[in-house]
Scaffold this active site. Structure first.
Site, short mmCIF file in Angstrom:
data_model
loop_
_atom_site.label_atom_id
_atom_site.label_comp_id
_atom_site.label_asym_id
_atom_site.label_seq_id
_atom_site.Cartn_x
_atom_site.Cartn_y
_atom_site.Cartn_z
N THR A 15 28.17 18.98 -42.46
CA THR A 15 29.01 18.01 -43.16
C THR A 15 29.06 18.35 -44.65
OG1 THR A 15 27.18 16.49 -43.63
CG2 THR A 15 28.36 16.19 -41.56
N ASP A 16 30.02 17.76 -45.34
CA ASP A 16 30.06 17.88 -46.79
C ASP A 16 30.18 16.48 -47.40
OD1 ASP A 16 32.76 17.02 -46.80
OD2 ASP A 16 33.51 19.06 -46.85
N GLN A 17 30.28 16.41 -48.71
CA GLN A 17 30.24 15.09 -49.34
C GLN A 17 31.50 14.26 -49.11
OE1 GLN A 17 29.49 16.04 -53.49
NE2 GLN A 17 31.62 15.71 -54.02
#
Lengths: 139, 139, 139, 139
Positions: C15-17
């Protein structure tokens, strides 16, 4: 719960030009093991974050590499809880080749519980059993 | 702004057991190029997300690999804007070996602008120049 | 063989932010799908590299993102062969949420076969069926 | 050489949905720091592998996380050699925010030297100074 074993298969993307798995990927496998440990203990970690806005933040990680994992190997991550309180939890991991049983690595991660404000937060009572904290623990 | 060139050095972690850079990493280098393009055009992408709660969401990406990048190579990512409107922007990339100038890959990403609700959002006027949208564009 | 379906669970590391899977990871999932396609068709890709010193080198990749994958989702990668010859093979992928069936992405990768010298190499006859090349194909 | 400082900028790809850098990426930054340390000390690590067929294999890694690194931060990795012999070398790392100087993490990696057969190998004399081994060290 005492231990949880999770299997995964080494991806090509996880190898490096030395022909073995790049060492930082073991920390990702530990994450996979930890999440499956929680699931087996009755906690879907996604719900912990989404429903409670609680987080497990890593404050320390370590790994000793005993033998290289290789592309397409099946590996088993055995996850246990090392110690825990209402503030902290330590997970221990043993990573083995699934076929031969050979030990590839041992490692650990230490975490603190964070609340919705991303500050340290006391683990709510209903989650204590998951993380091996005695329910009447007053720490 | 017409083009932005960004340099980066290939990390060991980015290689795979074929002895070259694993192909998905080029998409990450494109991200680095895109962010530096925006910075050079006056927009710190972090502020775009933090201050405006706007996002650039990738809706398509493509890459043609011409020659392998190798560990410790310096590569140059040349980023340009392909087309843009108040809804969409396309970035194009050329990735070259910095020393020899040899072409390693060409690629593109297409993005839509998302608002604070993570739904499509019209790009505010003050950001249009950055993304090459004519300021009086009524699309 | 017509299609191969592979399941995987989204890792936190992926995942990313923005709260969704970072887009380059879909290319890694396509790799997982492709390897499992080959295995189901009778070829362990590791043996292809180790025993024959042959490689499948990616020359192009593309992906269209329809909806975000999220942490802990189970996703299904459906892999098919698009076109193939003794020189080239194209794989197509459909990535769906395993629970809802919702389409997350479609993509493709095009590959050439490389020999022990890492130069283009004609696919040996015994592997042609795996990659959908007619065994009497003279191309 | 006593210490080497290397700067890098946090990539979006390195963040996770907690809004901070995913913890395994610090090990990759340590690799970047280590390689630049070697370069500053006169050794291009690529040549060490290519010309001598020697390798530095990680046998242990550890990291304590003090404060989160965030997207687009510039970070400084300060690399030093902790201890070394003709068989082993330990690197220590301090990772700080480049702007504020705030400590983000401290870590270490321990390595053994491997020869062309991927077995432990005594470090050749000409490389001992790079790794801080006394040239007349007889261990």
């Amino acid at each position: 719960m005492t231990a949880c074993e999770t299997r995964l298969r080494v991806r090509y993307a996880e190898t490096d030009q030395m022909g073995v798995v790049y060492h930082s990927n073991y920390l990702i496998w530990m994450e996979v093991g930890r999440v499956e440990y929680c699931r087996a203990a009755g906690l879907r970690y996604r719900d912990f974050e989404q429903d409670e806005a609680l987080h497990l933040a890593v404050v320390e990680a370590g790994c000793r590499y005993a033998a290289p994992a290789r592309y397409d190997d099946e590996v088993v991550v055995k996850t246990t809880i090392g110690e825990s309180s209402t503030r902290l939890v330590r997970f221990n991991y043993e990573i083995r080749n699934a076929e031969s049983g050979a030990l590839l690595a041992t490692g650990f991660t230490r975490h603190i519980f964070l609340g919705p404000d991303m500050k340290p937060h006391k683990l709510p009572e209903k989650y204590r059993a998951v993380f091996g904290v005695a329910v009447n623990n007053r720490s």
